[in-house]
Scaffold this motif. Sequence first.
Motif, PDB file in Angstrom:
ATOM      1  N   HIS A 110      61.149  12.820  -1.223  1.00  0.00           N
ATOM      2  CA  HIS A 110      61.201  11.307  -0.952  1.00  0.00           C
ATOM      3  C   HIS A 110      60.430  10.774   0.008  1.00  0.00           C
ATOM      4  CE1 HIS A 110      63.514   7.634  -1.100  1.00  0.00           C
ATOM      5  NE2 HIS A 110      64.004   7.529   0.064  1.00  0.00           N
ATOM      6  N   GLU A 111      60.030  11.511   0.929  1.00  0.00           N
ATOM      7  CA  GLU A 111      59.156  11.037   1.935  1.00  0.00           C
ATOM      8  C   GLU A 111      57.575  11.201   1.736  1.00  0.00           C
ATOM      9  OE1 GLU A 111      62.202  12.528   5.259  1.00  0.00           O
ATOM     10  OE2 GLU A 111      60.330  13.621   5.142  1.00  0.00           O
ATOM     11  N   ASN A 112      57.505  12.198   0.780  1.00  0.00           N
ATOM     12  CA  ASN A 112      55.908  12.424   0.426  1.00  0.00           C
ATOM     13  C   ASN A 112      55.345  11.632  -0.621  1.00  0.00           C
ATOM     14  OD1 ASN A 112      53.647  13.808   0.013  1.00  0.00           O
ATOM     15  ND2 ASN A 112      54.443  15.797  -0.431  1.00  0.00           N
ATOM     16  N   PRO A 113      54.544  10.712  -0.571  1.00  0.00           N
ATOM     17  CA  PRO A 113      53.928   9.967  -1.590  1.00  0.00           C
ATOM     18  C   PRO A 113      53.173  10.738  -2.690  1.00  0.00           C
ATOM     19  CG  PRO A 113      52.657   9.553   0.216  1.00  0.00           C
ATOM     20  CD  PRO A 113      53.697  10.317   0.831  1.00  0.00           C
ATOM     21  N   TYR A 167      46.198  -0.484  10.390  1.00  0.00           N
ATOM     22  CA  TYR A 167      47.353   0.019  10.138  1.00  0.00           C
ATOM     23  C   TYR A 167      46.852   1.274   9.543  1.00  0.00           C
ATOM     24  CZ  TYR A 167      49.772  -4.464  10.587  1.00  0.00           C
ATOM     25  OH  TYR A 167      50.143  -5.459  11.431  1.00  0.00           O
ATOM     26  N   PHE A 168      47.740   2.313   9.590  1.00  0.00           N
ATOM     27  CA  PHE A 168      47.293   3.735   8.762  1.00  0.00           C
ATOM     28  C   PHE A 168      48.388   4.434   8.169  1.00  0.00           C
ATOM     29  CE2 PHE A 168      45.649   2.407  12.996  1.00  0.00           C
ATOM     30  CZ  PHE A 168      44.129   2.407  13.078  1.00  0.00           C
ATOM     31  N   LEU A 169      48.116   4.938   6.951  1.00  0.00           N
ATOM     32  CA  LEU A 169      49.158   5.673   6.278  1.00  0.00           C
ATOM     33  C   LEU A 169      48.578   6.974   5.817  1.00  0.00           C
ATOM     34  CD1 LEU A 169      48.679   2.596   5.083  1.00  0.00           C
ATOM     35  CD2 LEU A 169      50.566   3.298   3.557  1.00  0.00           C
ATOM     36  N   GLY A 170      49.257   8.109   5.646  1.00  0.00           N
ATOM     37  CA  GLY A 170      48.943   9.425   5.263  1.00  0.00           C
ATOM     38  C   GLY A 170      49.556  10.552   6.089  1.00  0.00           C
ATOM     39  N   ASP A 171      49.314  11.610   5.798  1.00  0.00           N
ATOM     40  CA  ASP A 171      50.217  12.829   6.291  1.00  0.00           C
ATOM     41  C   ASP A 171      49.429  13.610   7.519  1.00  0.00           C
ATOM     42  OD1 ASP A 171      48.185  13.955   4.938  1.00  0.00           O
ATOM     43  OD2 ASP A 171      49.390  15.316   3.634  1.00  0.00           O
ATOM     44  N   PHE A 172      48.636  12.654   7.958  1.00  0.00           N
ATOM     45  CA  PHE A 172      47.780  13.466   9.129  1.00  0.00           C
ATOM     46  C   PHE A 172      48.625  13.530  10.302  1.00  0.00           C
ATOM     47  CE2 PHE A 172      47.935   8.889   9.995  1.00  0.00           C
ATOM     48  CZ  PHE A 172      47.733   8.656  11.375  1.00  0.00           C
ATOM     49  N   VAL A 173      49.730  12.938  10.452  1.00  0.00           N
ATOM     50  CA  VAL A 173      50.912  13.232  11.441  1.00  0.00           C
ATOM     51  C   VAL A 173      51.333  14.532  11.486  1.00  0.00           C
ATOM     52  CG1 VAL A 173      52.734  12.208  12.871  1.00  0.00           C
ATOM     53  CG2 VAL A 173      50.733  11.005  12.182  1.00  0.00           C
ATOM     54  N   GLU A 216      56.421   5.016   2.392  1.00  0.00           N
ATOM     55  CA  GLU A 216      55.744   5.673   3.304  1.00  0.00           C
ATOM     56  C   GLU A 216      55.449   4.758   4.615  1.00  0.00           C
ATOM     57  OE1 GLU A 216      51.305   7.422   3.224  1.00  0.00           O
ATOM     58  OE2 GLU A 216      51.878   6.368   1.609  1.00  0.00           O
ATOM     59  N   PRO A 217      55.726   5.458   5.966  1.00  0.00           N
ATOM     60  CA  PRO A 217      55.583   4.915   6.989  1.00  0.00           C
ATOM     61  C   PRO A 217      54.194   4.295   7.219  1.00  0.00           C
ATOM     62  CG  PRO A 217      55.818   7.087   7.450  1.00  0.00           C
ATOM     63  CD  PRO A 217      55.888   6.961   5.900  1.00  0.00           C
ATOM     64  N   VAL A 218      54.152   3.244   7.864  1.00  0.00           N
ATOM     65  CA  VAL A 218      52.677   2.655   8.081  1.00  0.00           C
ATOM     66  C   VAL A 218      52.750   2.501   9.452  1.00  0.00           C
ATOM     67  CG1 VAL A 218      51.392   0.518   8.012  1.00  0.00           C
ATOM     68  CG2 VAL A 218      52.633   1.062   6.077  1.00  0.00           C
ATOM     69  N   LEU A 219      51.679   3.003  10.149  1.00  0.00           N
ATOM     70  CA  LEU A 219      51.662   3.335  11.704  1.00  0.00           C
ATOM     71  C   LEU A 219      50.702   2.150  12.212  1.00  0.00           C
ATOM     72  CD1 LEU A 219      52.139   5.331  14.164  1.00  0.00           C
ATOM     73  CD2 LEU A 219      50.109   6.189  13.638  1.00  0.00           C
ATOM     74  N   GLY A 220      51.110   1.421  13.155  1.00  0.00           N
ATOM     75  CA  GLY A 220      50.097   0.110  13.781  1.00  0.00           C
ATOM     76  C   GLY A 220      49.245   0.706  15.060  1.00  0.00           C
ATOM     77  N   ARG A 221      48.394   0.051  15.250  1.00  0.00           N
ATOM     78  CA  ARG A 221      47.723   0.259  16.524  1.00  0.00           C
ATOM     79  C   ARG A 221      48.291   0.553  17.819  1.00  0.00           C
ATOM     80  NH1 ARG A 221      41.917   0.065  15.598  1.00  0.00           N
ATOM     81  NH2 ARG A 221      41.690  -0.035  18.083  1.00  0.00           N
ATOM     82  N   ASP A 222      49.446  -0.003  17.943  1.00  0.00           N
ATOM     83  CA  ASP A 222      50.427   0.234  19.165  1.00  0.00           C
ATOM     84  C   ASP A 222      51.163   1.345  19.159  1.00  0.00           C
ATOM     85  OD1 ASP A 222      52.103  -0.360  16.936  1.00  0.00           O
ATOM     86  OD2 ASP A 222      53.190  -1.971  17.819  1.00  0.00           O
ATOM     87  N   GLU A 223      50.665   2.166  18.270  1.00  0.00           N
ATOM     88  CA  GLU A 223      51.359   3.732  17.948  1.00  0.00           C
ATOM     89  C   GLU A 223      52.634   3.671  17.522  1.00  0.00           C
ATOM     90  OE1 GLU A 223      50.425   5.677  21.651  1.00  0.00           O
ATOM     91  OE2 GLU A 223      48.252   5.646  21.342  1.00  0.00           O
ATOM     92  N   ARG A 224      53.286   2.578  16.940  1.00  0.00           N
ATOM     93  CA  ARG A 224      54.598   2.659  16.563  1.00  0.00           C
ATOM     94  C   ARG A 224      54.399   2.274  14.809  1.00  0.00           C
ATOM     95  NH1 ARG A 224      57.751   2.610  20.662  1.00  0.00           N
ATOM     96  NH2 ARG A 224      57.044   1.807  22.954  1.00  0.00           N
ATOM     97  N   ILE A 225      55.756   2.423  14.397  1.00  0.00           N
ATOM     98  CA  ILE A 225      55.756   2.339  12.911  1.00  0.00           C
ATOM     99  C   ILE A 225      55.971   0.769  12.806  1.00  0.00           C
ATOM    100  CG2 ILE A 225      57.403   2.628  10.894  1.00  0.00           C
ATOM    101  CD1 ILE A 225      57.989   5.258  11.827  1.00  0.00           C
TER     102      ILE A 225
END
Length: 468
Positions: A426-429, A243-249, A56-65
């Motif tokens: 595969h992408e969806n936890p 850091y942020f995880l989830g399907d909110f994007v 699962e991708p982890v998004l940082g505060r700099d708005e990048r993975i």
Amino acid sequence: MLDILRRLLGRSRPAPTPPPPSPELRSRQQFEALDRLAPLATASAPAATPSFVRREPVLGRDERIAGYTFNLQDNLQSRLQGKQDLRHKVYDDVLLRSLASLGIHSLLGHRLAFVGLSPVSLDNPLLDRLPAHNSVLMLKPGRQPLLPELLLPRLDALRQAGFAIGWVLDARALAEHPALEQLAAQGEYVQFQTAGMDGLQLDALRQSLQRQRPPQAPALRLMAQELRAYEEFHLCFRMGFDYFLGDFVTRRDDWHPPQSETNQALTLKLLNLLRGDEDLRSIARQITTDPVMTFKLLRYLNSPAMGLREPVLTIDSALQLLGRERCYRWLSLLLFDIRQAGFRERLLSEQALTRAFFLEGLAGQGRVPDRPDELFLLGLFSMLDLLTGQSLPALAQAARLPDAVQQALLGQPGIYGDALALARAHENPETEALDVPAAACGVDAAQVLRHGIEALDKAYATLALGQA
């Protein structure tokens, strides 16, 4: 797998009760069961990967993975709740062998790998096979009590080896393990399972951890998982989470159409490269990093006005057909139709590109057709509606995509649809299992993991071209 574990735990079907095995026999039986589930690699028999690993991708505060989490698929993890520690060790062993066999950390570049483990696996020798410089061991307690006097020396040794330590916090674990909060405050990362907490609880726990932090220790890095909507992400962002995880994007119902359509910085860079006689193949690779730009170019070439007999499927062939001067003119027009991309566009572009490379890698595997160009387009365009705010049917029609690709995007059954379903699962936890779409494609867990990791590597390398 469950049959092996039932035999391992003495839960097979009723039979005449044999004499209790000796400790030596029981130890050998446990080792044999574990080896069948996750055999050790040898020169003649490489390590198997009998279970699906989820990322699962982890998004940082700099708005990048910033990195990816790696765990076994959720339906396997759920079986571990309240189970014996030996079962945790078995599953952790599968995960570690899978990651070590692919050299996953070298593929992630500077990004972090958050590896989900149970504290009972901290002595697993397979940890020595993972490069530690960008590894974070995310510990989630099981049944065994957490004893700081026993855990802290081992955690310190892992830190000395280069690993970072993180803890996963949820309401159940905090209630069952009084020492968990103290241990988490001494780690480097803490992951909050936000679905079971409201804003006040999150903030109170965050402040409590900060108060217990050793005075000279660096700032604790906070991770928010299970974010479902932009409002939840915004709340945690304002609280100072890192850091942020989830399907909110990727949720289609929580967002207005994105504010940007084409990456201005990349467009300007490509115009300069065309002026500087850069090789068209290099330019084609960089255009491919932007799904919106790819869509616009293919739509232009495949429009009725061009009168082509066969649709153009790759950016490389598109640029060869256009030529340098016409490509420059086409890119120049895009400057009037763009805004600077935000974090959502960056994340979606990377996910779309990773999905495209994943499907391309499946070409010719099992029952998946050996049509890598079409499968690449299928992955790339499957997320374009999120980037443009337009519907997939409209996009598929405008770009004159191949029939099989168009049908899969529209949800019609077929092997292309099965491949796309596998990529999405595969992408969806939260997906229950990967074995159904994998079986439909005729591929196994080892192939899914290998192509998934290779896709991350290719997407990262391709995007780096556009950011250089």
